[in-house]
Design a protein around this motif. Structure first.
Motif, short mmCIF file in Angstrom:
data_model
loop_
_atom_site.label_atom_id
_atom_site.label_comp_id
_atom_site.label_asym_id
_atom_site.label_seq_id
_atom_site.Cartn_x
_atom_site.Cartn_y
_atom_site.Cartn_z
N SER A 403 33.92 12.69 87.34
CA SER A 403 33.32 11.37 87.50
C SER A 403 34.30 10.33 86.98
O SER A 403 34.98 10.55 85.97
N GLU A 404 34.36 9.21 87.65
CA GLU A 404 35.24 8.12 87.22
C GLU A 404 34.52 7.24 86.19
O GLU A 404 35.15 6.42 85.53
N GLN A 405 33.21 7.41 86.06
CA GLN A 405 32.44 6.55 85.17
C GLN A 405 32.53 7.00 83.71
O GLN A 405 32.68 8.18 83.42
N LYS A 406 32.44 6.02 82.81
CA LYS A 406 32.41 6.30 81.38
C LYS A 406 30.94 6.34 80.96
O LYS A 406 30.23 5.33 81.07
N ALA A 419 26.33 12.34 73.27
CA ALA A 419 27.34 12.94 74.15
C ALA A 419 28.09 11.80 74.82
O ALA A 419 27.48 10.83 75.27
N PHE A 420 29.43 11.93 74.86
CA PHE A 420 30.25 10.85 75.42
C PHE A 420 31.24 11.45 76.41
O PHE A 420 31.91 12.44 76.11
N TYR A 421 31.31 10.85 77.59
CA TYR A 421 32.28 11.24 78.61
C TYR A 421 33.13 10.02 78.93
O TYR A 421 32.84 9.25 79.84
N PRO A 422 34.22 9.82 78.13
CA PRO A 422 35.04 8.62 78.31
C PRO A 422 36.30 8.86 79.14
O PRO A 422 37.02 7.92 79.47
N ASN A 423 36.60 10.14 79.42
CA ASN A 423 37.83 10.49 80.12
C ASN A 423 37.55 11.74 80.94
O ASN A 423 36.51 11.82 81.56
N GLN A 457 37.27 3.18 74.82
CA GLN A 457 36.56 3.09 76.10
C GLN A 457 35.14 2.58 75.87
O GLN A 457 34.42 3.13 75.04
N GLN A 458 34.77 1.55 76.60
CA GLN A 458 33.38 1.09 76.56
C GLN A 458 32.59 1.87 77.61
O GLN A 458 33.09 2.09 78.72
N PRO A 459 31.38 2.29 77.28
CA PRO A 459 30.58 3.00 78.29
C PRO A 459 30.19 2.07 79.43
O PRO A 459 29.94 0.89 79.21
N GLU A 460 30.17 2.63 80.62
CA GLU A 460 29.69 1.89 81.79
C GLU A 460 28.23 2.24 82.08
O GLU A 460 27.49 1.44 82.64
N ILE A 461 27.86 3.47 81.70
CA ILE A 461 26.50 3.96 81.89
C ILE A 461 25.99 4.43 80.53
O ILE A 461 26.66 5.19 79.83
N GLY A 741 22.01 17.22 78.16
CA GLY A 741 21.10 17.32 79.30
C GLY A 741 20.96 16.00 80.04
O GLY A 741 20.91 15.97 81.29
N GLN A 742 20.92 14.90 79.30
CA GLN A 742 20.84 13.58 79.94
C GLN A 742 22.06 13.35 80.83
O GLN A 742 21.94 12.85 81.96
N LEU A 743 23.22 13.72 80.32
CA LEU A 743 24.45 13.54 81.08
C LEU A 743 24.45 14.40 82.34
O LEU A 743 24.84 13.95 83.43
N MET A 744 23.99 15.66 82.19
CA MET A 744 23.92 16.57 83.35
C MET A 744 22.91 16.05 84.38
O MET A 744 23.13 16.15 85.59
N TYR A 745 21.81 15.50 83.89
CA TYR A 745 20.79 14.94 84.80
C TYR A 745 21.39 13.78 85.60
O TYR A 745 21.25 13.71 86.83
N TYR A 746 22.06 12.89 84.89
CA TYR A 746 22.62 11.72 85.57
C TYR A 746 23.64 12.13 86.64
O TYR A 746 23.64 11.61 87.76
N LEU A 747 24.49 13.08 86.31
CA LEU A 747 25.57 13.47 87.23
C LEU A 747 25.07 14.29 88.42
O LEU A 747 25.70 14.28 89.48
N ASN A 748 23.95 15.00 88.24
CA ASN A 748 23.54 15.95 89.28
C ASN A 748 22.20 15.64 89.94
O ASN A 748 21.95 16.12 91.04
N ILE A 749 21.36 14.86 89.28
CA ILE A 749 20.01 14.60 89.83
C ILE A 749 19.82 13.13 90.18
O ILE A 749 19.32 12.78 91.24
N HIS A 750 20.22 12.26 89.27
CA HIS A 750 19.98 10.83 89.44
C HIS A 750 20.73 10.28 90.65
O HIS A 750 21.91 10.53 90.83
N LYS A 751 20.05 9.54 91.45
CA LYS A 751 20.68 8.93 92.63
C LYS A 751 20.55 7.41 92.55
O LYS A 751 19.53 6.90 92.15
#
Length: 751
Positions: A403-406, A419-423, A457-461, A741-751
């Motif tokens: 994902s390109e999003q932070k 949980a943080f996904y900045p890179n 990195q500032q979060p975008e989401i 789990g929130q991160l996995m939900y956003y990446l795989n379920i949330h549209k």
């Protein structure tokens, strides 16, 4: 033919002796070039015979340094470069940090030998480390992992340490945490009035051992935070610690002086042995069956047939252990419910009425962490993480995200993590605690802000739990406004489900999700906690639940198991309720129940009700106490003698029917251990039957209820060969997994 290559490694490759290992291997293969850390991991430029370089690269992948974990690697031929020799060069940072952070490691056997060897210059030096062990995340200020980016930079190396640091054959070659008694961290012992106890350093740990044997409580500053310690064989001092710490019943962890002493008193299986000698060295919860020691078990682990044990994982604890002839209580240095303390000033201020003495040092702890806790189920040795902290955090290497999003996930409320996904890496913080406590909330916000600063990195989401009053949710909302990030709310139990799906990479499968826990704000505004979900084609649907019952008096219900029984009891149980409530309480609660509109499907509260009905406890003094005592009331089970307490229907099953039928067995005098076995058998059977009826052969299980290892064993034993069960592997089933789990939900379920 001489060729040149650029070789890159990412993963857990900094602070693990990777560069010195590469250096020595390069010499072995007659290569010239450089190795350095950078913002992505480890970068190597190598010139030499192309076959030698290929073999060198393959050997690095196949036999990396013992505590490293390679995630990705690459080798690219480049234009020939002439090097005079092979060397380690200073790290460069040409961009933002994009590599896993290194967790703390338990003291290795070589360093243990050094501190115990009278001929070694590190004899009795408690901060002895090497490239294979010692604090990492605890002392990290920024990355790449270099000495000047840690709090150990305050201690310049003496000539002897410098010599080791620059000597390729030495295991302290390029060890960033290298110190000794001449140039390193200093200890001092003070009393609770702040007065220094004057004593030779060589006798310091002898003195502490004597103080412990005399019934004193000592606050020990370890490398990841303070521990409160006392003699585990002395019931009076343990009770004193309980009273002063405001922790009436929650079990204490016990530190054994050595594996040899431990094995004389406790039977360990192969998995426990492996865990207790690992680089992570968590607390292990072990059975007390056939226990053969002198620990004051009633005071250390009230009402339990299990004990949390650990071995010395730092030089400080090892040197103390060498002077002890008895195990000691070693519990988090805090007031019950507060975060672990990490500064000398805070310790003296907040623990002066608890500890008689303080063992302090002058190394700054940047990231305080509690000890991690693990348990293996009795029959099938299923690993269950109860707490993920020291030794594991803040890395999570087991998933690939594109994902390109932070993205920043704020997790839950009771057992909070972020949980943080900045890179291109995912980071999950250490366990932080219950956000009802102001100091825990403060630590939670500090960790969040530190992550943002560390990665620049500032979060975008920003992802938050759907519960409107969770402190994590409210802080996430504030942060989203401040950073102009998109805010997304995710239902609590759906994040539990997607946490298991994410751990096992099941997003391309059809899976039944079973989430059993205490509380979570549901999509219908009721309190969920006994849920069946279907997952397929990136969609989650709630397809079943435990039949709703009344949720009474908010948080009070989770603290008083008798209220759960009151909610679920039928009229025939009035005589039992009269024993547990005053007439005024019964009148008031009956009125509240008649007016109540808030419902719950919580299996956690069902466990509470069963515990109250069986007179195990009516009040919880710590979270999950009733459920823990319930499981501890049985040592084993026999499936052949078990029965179910209710029928499965198309949507789930009834908690009220379970309580009604347990009551019948109580009235008939059925043995309590059999009733508990029946209850767990009912849950396990209905999970498996529900999956069969709905056409699933994969079941993912999450929520605090699955910390019950007896239930886990029953599920494994009852499942047919066609059914595949998925439990958490590297995360806890409790709310600690919510951020992931929130991160996995956003990446795989949330549209």
């Amino acid at each position: 033919m001489i060729k040149s290559y650029k070789i890159s490694f990412s993963g857990q490759v900094q602070g693990v002796g990777f560069r010195p290992y590469v250096y020595n291997l390069a010499l072995e293969f007659n290569l010239k070039g450089t190795v350095s850390n950078n913002e992505d991991g480890v970068l190597i430029f190598a010139s030499g015979d192309s076959q030698n370089i290929t073999t060198f690269y393959q050997k690095l992948i196949k036999f990396p340094p013992p505590i490293s974990k390679i995630k990705n690697s690459s080798i690219i031929e480049i234009e020939n470069v002439l090097f005079d020799y092979f060397k380690i060069i200073p790290s460069t940072k040409n961009g933002q940090l994009n590599l896993p952070l290194t967790p703390d490691f338990a003291i290795c056997n070589n360093c243990k030998n050094d501190v115990e060897n009278t001929e070694n210059r590190r004899y009795n030096y408690p901060f002895t480390t090497c490239v294979n062990c010692g604090p990492r995340w605890a002392i990290t200020q920024t990355f790449p992992f270099e000495r000047n980016n840690t709090s150990i930079a305050k201690f310049p190396m003496c000539p002897k340490c410098e010599k080791e640091y620059n000597s390729p054959p030495d295991r302290r070659f390029h060890s960033q945490t290298n110190t000794c008694s001449a140039c390193g961290i200093q200890l001092k012992l003070i009393n609770n009035l702040g007065k220094t106890i004057v004593i030779e350093q060589s006798n310091l740990f002898k003195k502490i051992a004597i103080l412990l044997s005399e019934g004193n409580i000592i606050a020990i500053k370890n490398t990841s935070g303070y521990l409160l310690c006392c003699n585990a064989e002395d019931p009076k001092v343990i009770q004193k610690l309980r009273d002063k710490k405001h922790r009436p019943h929650k079990p204490f962890a016990v530190l054994y002086p050595s594996l040899e002493v431990l094995q004389k008193e406790v039977i360990l299986n192969e998995n426990q042995l492996k865990s207790l000698t690992s680089a992570e060295l968590p607390i292990n919860i072990v059975s007390l069956e056939n226990y053969n020691g002198k620990i004051a078990l009633k005071e250390v682990a009230p009402g339990l047939n299990q004990l949390g044990i650990m071995l010395p994982y730092t030089g400080i604890l090892k040197l103390l252990a060498n002077e002890l002839s008895f195990p000691i209580v070693a519990t988090s240095g805090n007031i019950h419910g507060s975060p672990i303390i990490n500064t000398n000033a805070d310790a003296l201020k907040k623990l002066e009425n608890i500890a008689d003495y303080f063992l302090q040092h002058n190394l700054k702890i940047e990231h305080p962490q509690d000890d991690s806790v693990v348990k293996f189920s009795t029959k099938f040795q299923q690993k269950v993480l109860f707490r993920r902290s020291r030794g594991y955090a803040p890395n999570y290497l087991e998933t690939s995200i594109n994902s390109e999003q932070k993205i920043l996930a704020m997790g839950a409320h009771l057992k909070s993590t972020i949980a943080f996904y900045p890179n291109s890496n995912l980071y999950i913080s250490q366990y932080l605690g219950n956000l009802d406590n102001f100091d825990v909330y403060k630590r939670f916000t500090e960790v969040t802000e530190n992550f943002i600063q560390l990665f620049e990195q500032q979060p975008e989401i920003i992802l938050v739990d759907k519960h409107p009053t969770y402190q994590s949710t409210q802080f996430g909302k504030e942060l989203a406004k401040k950073t102009t990030s998109e805010l997304i709310e995710i239902q609590h139990h759906k994040s539990h489900f997607t946490a298991v799906l994410g751990e096992h990479n099941l997003f391309d499968k059809k899976v039944l999700g079973v989430v059993f826990d205490g509380t979570g704000f549901g999509d219908d505004s009721n309190i969920w906690g006994g849920e069946f979900f279907s997952y397929q084609n990136n969609k989650i649907e709630r397809i079943g639940q435990v039949d709703n019952f009344d949720w009474l008096l908010g948080d009070k219900m989770s603290k008083e198991p008798r209220l759960s029984l009151f909610s679920l009891a039928s009229e025939e149980m009035n005589k039992i309720l009269k024993q547990k409530f005053t007439s005024n309480e019964l009148n008031n609660y009956s009125y509240l129940k008649s007016q109540n509109k808030l419902k719950t499907s919580s299996i956690g509260r069902l466990f509470d009700a069963v515990a109250s009905l069986l007179n195990i406890t009516d009040f919880n003094t710590y979270e999950g106490e009733a459920a823990i005592l319930l499981e501890n009331s049985i040592l084993n089970y026999n499936l052949k003698t078990c029965k179910t307490y209710c029928q499965l229907n198309s949507l789930g099953f009834s908690a009220k029917e379970i309580i009604k039928n347990i009551y019948k067995d109580v009235e008939e005098g059925i043995d309590r251990t059999q009733i508990i076995s029946n209850f767990l058998f009912t849950l396990a059977t209905h999970i498996l039957n529900f999956s069969k009826e709905k056409g699933f052969n994969k079941i993912a299980l999450s929520g605090g209820v699955f910390q019950n290892t007896t239930l886990v064993d029953m599920l494994i034993e009852l499942a047919s060969k066609e059914i595949k069960l998925y439990f958490h592997k590297d995360l806890s089933p409790n709310d600690e997994n919510s951020s992931f789990g929130q991160l996995m939900y956003y990446l795989n379920i949330h549209k």
